[in-house]
Design a protein around this motif. Structure first.
Motif, short mmCIF file in Angstrom:
data_model
loop_
_atom_site.label_atom_id
_atom_site.label_comp_id
_atom_site.label_asym_id
_atom_site.label_seq_id
_atom_site.Cartn_x
_atom_site.Cartn_y
_atom_site.Cartn_z
N ALA A 7 0.82 -1.22 0.00
CA ALA A 7 0.00 0.00 0.00
C ALA A 7 0.85 1.27 0.00
O ALA A 7 0.52 2.24 -0.68
N TRP A 8 1.96 1.27 0.74
CA TRP A 8 2.79 2.48 0.80
C TRP A 8 3.42 2.77 -0.56
O TRP A 8 3.67 3.93 -0.90
N GLN B 283 11.69 -2.75 3.82
CA GLN B 283 10.95 -2.47 2.58
C GLN B 283 11.36 -1.12 2.00
O GLN B 283 11.15 -0.08 2.63
N GLN B 284 11.95 -1.17 0.81
CA GLN B 284 12.47 0.04 0.17
C GLN B 284 12.11 0.07 -1.31
O GLN B 284 11.94 -0.97 -1.94
N LEU B 285 12.04 1.28 -1.85
CA LEU B 285 11.78 1.47 -3.27
C LEU B 285 12.74 2.50 -3.82
O LEU B 285 12.79 3.63 -3.32
N GLU B 286 13.51 2.11 -4.82
CA GLU B 286 14.32 3.06 -5.59
C GLU B 286 13.46 3.43 -6.78
O GLU B 286 12.80 2.56 -7.37
N GLY C 22 5.61 7.16 1.60
CA GLY C 22 6.61 6.50 2.41
C GLY C 22 7.59 7.51 2.95
O GLY C 22 7.50 8.70 2.64
N THR C 23 8.52 7.06 3.73
CA THR C 23 9.59 7.92 4.20
C THR C 23 10.54 8.09 3.02
O THR C 23 10.96 7.11 2.41
N SER C 24 10.86 9.35 2.69
CA SER C 24 11.66 9.56 1.48
C SER C 24 12.77 10.57 1.70
O SER C 24 12.79 11.29 2.69
#
Length: 137
Positions: free
Chosen positions: A49-50, A85-88, A56-58
């Motif tokens: 969901a995030w 959990q991370q997203l580049e 998210g924290t960015s």
């Protein structure tokens, strides 16, 4: 007697036809069109969901140019669970596309999913960003 023969023939046709249909396995699409399989399939392709909400924290983005085109490179993680959990994310500044690398750690294993079919150069930028943001991995 003829009546019984007709009933027997009809019964055989129905049973034999059912057996033939039952012997042929369904197609993948057939299964995905049934409610139980459809729900399981949707769960498989659902992003956290995030990630979907973009909340998210960015960190501040960095800009880079590749083949004359400018991109923003960003990093975001799940609030209160950044280590797992991370997203580049790479965003074309002309709004022509976006690509991501979703990284999820669970049970001492790292699963990375590339999002958006990036070019090899964009995928390298995403993977390099992950390495930069996780120097101990």
């Amino acid at each position: 007697m003829k009546q019984r023969l007709k009933i027997f023939t009809l019964a055989c046709t129905i049973v034999c036809g059912t057996m033939t249909a039952a012997a042929a396995p369904p197609t993948t699409q057939d299964l995905l069109n049934t409610s139980g399989f459809r729900q399981a399939y949707k769960t498989m392709i659902t992003l956290p969901a995030w990630v979907v909400s973009g909340k998210g924290t960015s960190t501040p983005v960095e800009y880079f140019t590749q083949k004359g085109k400018t991109y923003a490179l960003g990093h975001m993680c799940k609030p209160h669970d950044c280590a797992a959990q991370q997203l580049e994310l790479v965003l074309a500044t002309d709004h022509s596309g976006s690509w991501g690398l979703l990284s999820i750690k669970a049970n001492n294993a790292l699963k990375q999913t590339v999002l958006g079919s990036p070019t090899p150069e964009i995928e390298k930028a995403l993977r390099d960003a992950y390495t930069k943001n996780n120097p101990s991995d």
